[in-house]
Design an enzyme around this catalytic site. Structure first.
Site, PDB file in Angstrom:
ATOM      1  CE1 TYR A  47      -1.550 -32.556  26.957  1.00  0.00           C
ATOM      2  CE2 TYR A  47       0.109 -30.824  27.057  1.00  0.00           C
ATOM      3  CZ  TYR A  47      -0.806 -31.650  27.688  1.00  0.00           C
ATOM      4  OH  TYR A  47      -0.959 -31.564  29.049  1.00  0.00           O
TER       5      TYR A  47
ATOM      6  CG  HIS B 297       9.950 -30.501  18.993  1.00  0.00           C
ATOM      7  ND1 HIS B 297      11.102 -29.988  18.461  1.00  0.00           N
ATOM      8  CD2 HIS B 297      10.280 -30.938  20.239  1.00  0.00           C
ATOM      9  CE1 HIS B 297      12.090 -30.105  19.350  1.00  0.00           C
ATOM     10  NE2 HIS B 297      11.610 -30.692  20.436  1.00  0.00           N
TER      11      HIS B 297
ATOM     12  CD  GLU C 108       9.099 -28.333  15.890  1.00  0.00           C
ATOM     13  OE1 GLU C 108      10.105 -28.962  15.523  1.00  0.00           O
ATOM     14  OE2 GLU C 108       9.129 -27.424  16.731  1.00  0.00           O
TER      15      GLU C 108
ATOM     16  CG  HIS D   7      17.454 -30.150  17.034  1.00  0.00           C
ATOM     17  ND1 HIS D   7      16.097 -30.089  16.812  1.00  0.00           N
ATOM     18  CD2 HIS D   7      17.630 -31.146  17.946  1.00  0.00           C
ATOM     19  CE1 HIS D   7      15.484 -31.004  17.549  1.00  0.00           C
ATOM     20  NE2 HIS D   7      16.396 -31.647  18.241  1.00  0.00           N
TER      21      HIS D   7
ATOM     22  CD  GLU E 290      13.056 -31.559  14.929  1.00  0.00           C
ATOM     23  OE1 GLU E 290      12.134 -30.874  15.415  1.00  0.00           O
ATOM     24  OE2 GLU E 290      14.228 -31.154  14.899  1.00  0.00           O
TER      25      GLU E 290
ATOM     26  CD  GLU F 256      14.070 -27.218  17.235  1.00  0.00           C
ATOM     27  OE1 GLU F 256      15.047 -27.360  16.467  1.00  0.00           O
ATOM     28  OE2 GLU F 256      13.042 -27.907  17.125  1.00  0.00           O
TER      29      GLU F 256
ATOM     30  CD  GLU G 216      16.228 -28.027  13.376  1.00  0.00           C
ATOM     31  OE1 GLU G 216      17.292 -28.445  12.906  1.00  0.00           O
ATOM     32  OE2 GLU G 216      15.568 -28.648  14.213  1.00  0.00           O
TER      33      GLU G 216
HETATM   34 FE    FE Z   1      14.740 -29.298  15.510  1.00  0.00          FE
HETATM   35 MN    MN Z   2      11.899 -29.202  16.528  1.00  0.00          MN
END
Ligand code: FE
Ligand code: MN
Length: 354
Positions: A135, A129, A95, A236, A126, A233, A199
């Site tokens: 996390y 992500h 990412e 994206h 991103e 994604e 991606e």
């Molecule tokens: Fe992406």
């Molecule tokens: Mn991403």
């Protein structure tokens, strides 16, 4: 205009003319103001920006309680743990590679304000992500050094990332320009390498592996985050395809047979990298998923991506995971994420500390 003194504000009016939307170009358009969003020419870019904003989410909204319980129990096999850890290792840095490529390589050369507006949104997604992987690692009490170092230490992850980082590196030379056919091709190769390959292909084995667990109602916190990421994604990838096809349409001279051959070779190489990754991640198969199925899946996905940028399908493989199509379609639906706990603040509810 040069500012000679900070004491005397300039009074001259800039004498530049107004421009029309039709003058805008995706690359090599220094004559039109890149700071001015309006008038818009590429309405698709603005629509993707709005979609990205409407899809906003934060990792901390997702409860990890059930995942923590399962991770600490004996109900996950060593193979399942290995599969989870490898995918966390791959995505946690992938990412950031995508974010760095957007901000350092793509942004500078896209000379269109509405595309840049989307790129800023995508770059933030991103970052979210990457945050999600931090996390997850923190919630499960995993070794962050182990997970975030996998891209340098695990050869099947490094191979994919090294391939991508080389594409970024080629753009970082300050003398790199897109106003020659060779330069524009190099830039298009970067866009295809990231939007279509990284991606569009590299991410999908991990999506299928983690979402298979989720389908069995296991590691559902990670699964839910992967669904949010998959939803982002998908946007994206769609933006990337439109950008690539738009640059092709505006610069038809760069889409030579030799260049098309080169792109097809890159995709073949990427499919091999992805198949090798799956062999290492699933050495003896899991939940009915085997490494050969992932080779097929990468081939199936690669064919679909190639078709979308106007290149011929190469493999003719069937989709071994038809349920993934359904998962992707579900992820696009508005009410799919019922567990959302946060309402984002609107202007009326903002309270300022003063
Ligand atoms: Fe992406
Ligand atoms: Mn991403």
């Amino acid at each position: 205009m040069t500012i000679h003194s900070f004491e005397t504000p300039p009074v001259e009016t800039p004498k530049t003319r107004r421009f029309s939307a039709s003058e805008k170009r995706l690359i090599n358009c220094e004559t039109v103001d890149v700071n001015q969003l309006m008038p818009i020419k590429y309405h698709w870019a603005w629509e993707y920006y709005l979609t990205g904003c409407a899809n906003h989410w934060m990792p901390s909204e997702v409860s990890m309680a059930k995942d923590i319980e399962l991770w600490k129990s004996n109900d996950l096999s060593p193979d399942e743990r290995h599969m989870i850890l490898r995918n966390l290792g791959f995505f946690s840095t992938a990412e950031s590679l995508v974010a760095n490529n957007i901000t350092l390589a793509i942004f500078r050369h896209v000379t269109n304000a509405e595309c840049r507006q989307y790129l800023l949104r995508q770059a933030f997604e991103e970052a979210i992500h990457t945050h999600a992987f931090h996390y997850i690692v923190e919630s499960l009490g995993l070794d962050e050094q182990e997970v975030f170092n996998m891209y340098r230490e695990i050869p099947v992850i490094w191979a994919k990332d090294a391939f991508e980082m080389e594409l970024t590196g080629a753009m970082l030379d300050p003398s790199f320009r897109t106003d020659t056919p060779a330069g524009a091709q190099k830039f298009l190769e970067n866009l295809i390498g990231y939007y279509v390959i990284m991606e569009g292909i590299f991410f999908y084995s991990g999506f299928a592996m983690i979402l298979s667990l989720h389908r069995q109602n296991r590691m559902t916190g990670i699964g839910e985050q992967f669904q949010y990421i998959l939803r982002d994604e998908t946007v994206h990838l769609n933006f990337g395809v439109d950008l690539i096809n738009g640059i092709k349409a505006e610069n038809p001279e760069i889409w030579t047979p030799g260049f098309q051959e080169r792109i097809i070779k890159l995709v073949h190489y990427a499919v091999e990298l992805e198949a090798t990754y799956a062999e290492e991640v699933l050495p003896s198969g899991l939940m009915g998923l085997t490494a050969p199925m992932f080779r097929e899946y990468a081939q199936y996905i690669a064919d679909r991506r190639l078709e979308r940028i106007g290149l011929p399908a190469q493999y003719g493989s069937a989709n071994p995971f038809p349920w993934m199509t359904e998962t992707i379609d579900l992820a696009k639906e508005k009410n799919f994420f019922e567990s959302r706990v946060t309402e984002y603040r609107s202007g009326a509810t903002l309270v300022w500390d003063d």
